[in-house]
Design a protein around this motif. Sequence first.
Motif, PDB file in Angstrom:
ATOM      1  N   GLU A 157       0.854  -1.191   0.000  1.00  0.00           N
ATOM      2  CA  GLU A 157       0.000   0.000   0.000  1.00  0.00           C
ATOM      3  C   GLU A 157       0.889   1.239   0.000  1.00  0.00           C
ATOM      4  O   GLU A 157       1.869   1.314   0.760  1.00  0.00           O
ATOM      5  CB  GLU A 157      -0.902   0.013   1.235  1.00  0.00           C
ATOM      6  N   TYR A 158       0.524   2.219  -0.841  1.00  0.00           N
ATOM      7  CA  TYR A 158       1.373   3.400  -1.006  1.00  0.00           C
ATOM      8  C   TYR A 158       0.587   4.689  -0.793  1.00  0.00           C
ATOM      9  O   TYR A 158      -0.620   4.749  -1.037  1.00  0.00           O
ATOM     10  CB  TYR A 158       2.002   3.402  -2.401  1.00  0.00           C
ATOM     11  N   LYS A 159       1.310   5.718  -0.329  1.00  0.00           N
ATOM     12  CA  LYS A 159       0.709   7.041  -0.148  1.00  0.00           C
ATOM     13  C   LYS A 159       1.512   8.066  -0.943  1.00  0.00           C
ATOM     14  O   LYS A 159       2.723   7.921  -1.149  1.00  0.00           O
ATOM     15  CB  LYS A 159       0.667   7.424   1.330  1.00  0.00           C
ATOM     16  N   TYR A 160       0.831   9.120  -1.350  1.00  0.00           N
ATOM     17  CA  TYR A 160       1.446  10.163  -2.174  1.00  0.00           C
ATOM     18  C   TYR A 160       2.446  10.978  -1.354  1.00  0.00           C
ATOM     19  O   TYR A 160       2.179  11.358  -0.216  1.00  0.00           O
ATOM     20  CB  TYR A 160       0.352  11.069  -2.733  1.00  0.00           C
ATOM     21  N   HIS A 161       3.596  11.259  -1.972  1.00  0.00           N
ATOM     22  CA  HIS A 161       4.672  11.987  -1.293  1.00  0.00           C
ATOM     23  C   HIS A 161       4.931  13.365  -1.914  1.00  0.00           C
ATOM     24  O   HIS A 161       5.594  14.207  -1.307  1.00  0.00           O
ATOM     25  CB  HIS A 161       5.956  11.145  -1.349  1.00  0.00           C
ATOM     26  N   GLY A 162       4.417  13.591  -3.131  1.00  0.00           N
ATOM     27  CA  GLY A 162       4.658  14.857  -3.815  1.00  0.00           C
ATOM     28  C   GLY A 162       5.271  14.632  -5.186  1.00  0.00           C
ATOM     29  O   GLY A 162       5.251  13.524  -5.715  1.00  0.00           O
ATOM     30  N   TYR A 163       5.827  15.692  -5.755  1.00  0.00           N
ATOM     31  CA  TYR A 163       6.480  15.559  -7.061  1.00  0.00           C
ATOM     32  C   TYR A 163       7.811  16.297  -7.055  1.00  0.00           C
ATOM     33  O   TYR A 163       8.075  17.143  -6.199  1.00  0.00           O
ATOM     34  CB  TYR A 163       5.578  16.067  -8.194  1.00  0.00           C
ATOM     35  N   GLU A 164       8.632  15.959  -8.034  1.00  0.00           N
ATOM     36  CA  GLU A 164       9.964  16.552  -8.122  1.00  0.00           C
ATOM     37  C   GLU A 164      10.271  16.934  -9.568  1.00  0.00           C
ATOM     38  O   GLU A 164       9.971  16.189 -10.508  1.00  0.00           O
ATOM     39  CB  GLU A 164      11.011  15.557  -7.622  1.00  0.00           C
ATOM     40  N   PHE A 165      10.870  18.122  -9.730  1.00  0.00           N
ATOM     41  CA  PHE A 165      11.322  18.565 -11.047  1.00  0.00           C
ATOM     42  C   PHE A 165      12.696  17.965 -11.333  1.00  0.00           C
ATOM     43  O   PHE A 165      13.579  17.995 -10.474  1.00  0.00           O
ATOM     44  CB  PHE A 165      11.451  20.092 -11.097  1.00  0.00           C
TER      45      PHE A 165
END
Length: 246
Positions: A157-165
């Motif tokens: 099971e996974y949760k959102y951590h954000g995004y990276e450029f």
Amino acid sequence: MKKEFIKSIIVFFLLGIILTGCQKEADSPVENASSESEPASSDSNSESAESTDHTHNHNHIHDDEKQKEIYSGIFEDDEVEDRELSDWEGDWQSVYPYLLDGTLDGVLQKKAETKKDKTFEEYKEYYKVGYETDIERIVIKDNTITFYKNGKGKTGEYKYHGYEFLTYESGNRGIRYLFDLVREADGVPKYVQFSDHSIYPTKTEHYHIYFGDEDHVTLFNELDNWPTYYFSNLSGEGIAEEMNAH
């Protein structure tokens, strides 16, 4: 004499009534003419509709051009949005076996002939490194990812951590969407990153994935190996067609 005078008055009165009636009949076509002018208004509406369609088509073309720019890594920081794991939901297969068995040779040949920056053989080696993976299938549903290796699946099971450029040597950029394992599970990576050439919520048609157990920063440095997945219901030839379309 008096009778004749009275008759004259009566005749004059009747004549006045007749003339008044004729005048009213002469006026009535003007009203009809006014009502007959309405089709001109309909033509005006049609012209407006054509103008609206033209504007819609223009915007559609503009959107297509913008999508091509984003796909190529050209976009502004404030255009990037958060996304949920559901954007990648589905049953996916690795394209690596199709590269090895020659199914994708036509795609590579087209690249070599079009771009002229590598030979067919060089492209073949480049994608062997890029597509290489031992995870032949991935199933994403709700908040879980199941990784299949040699036919056996492991789920986490996974949760959102954000995004990276990320900025590449070409100067273009990419976005990686990051997910963390919620609780430790056997046989699945702690950190997962997706890249699919999109920068806001949308259902993807294929993606590149990066995963490991160290941390996200370590995965950011992986630029040579990007296992790639398309829907499992596509044949190898179907995947080749999808690739050629881009």
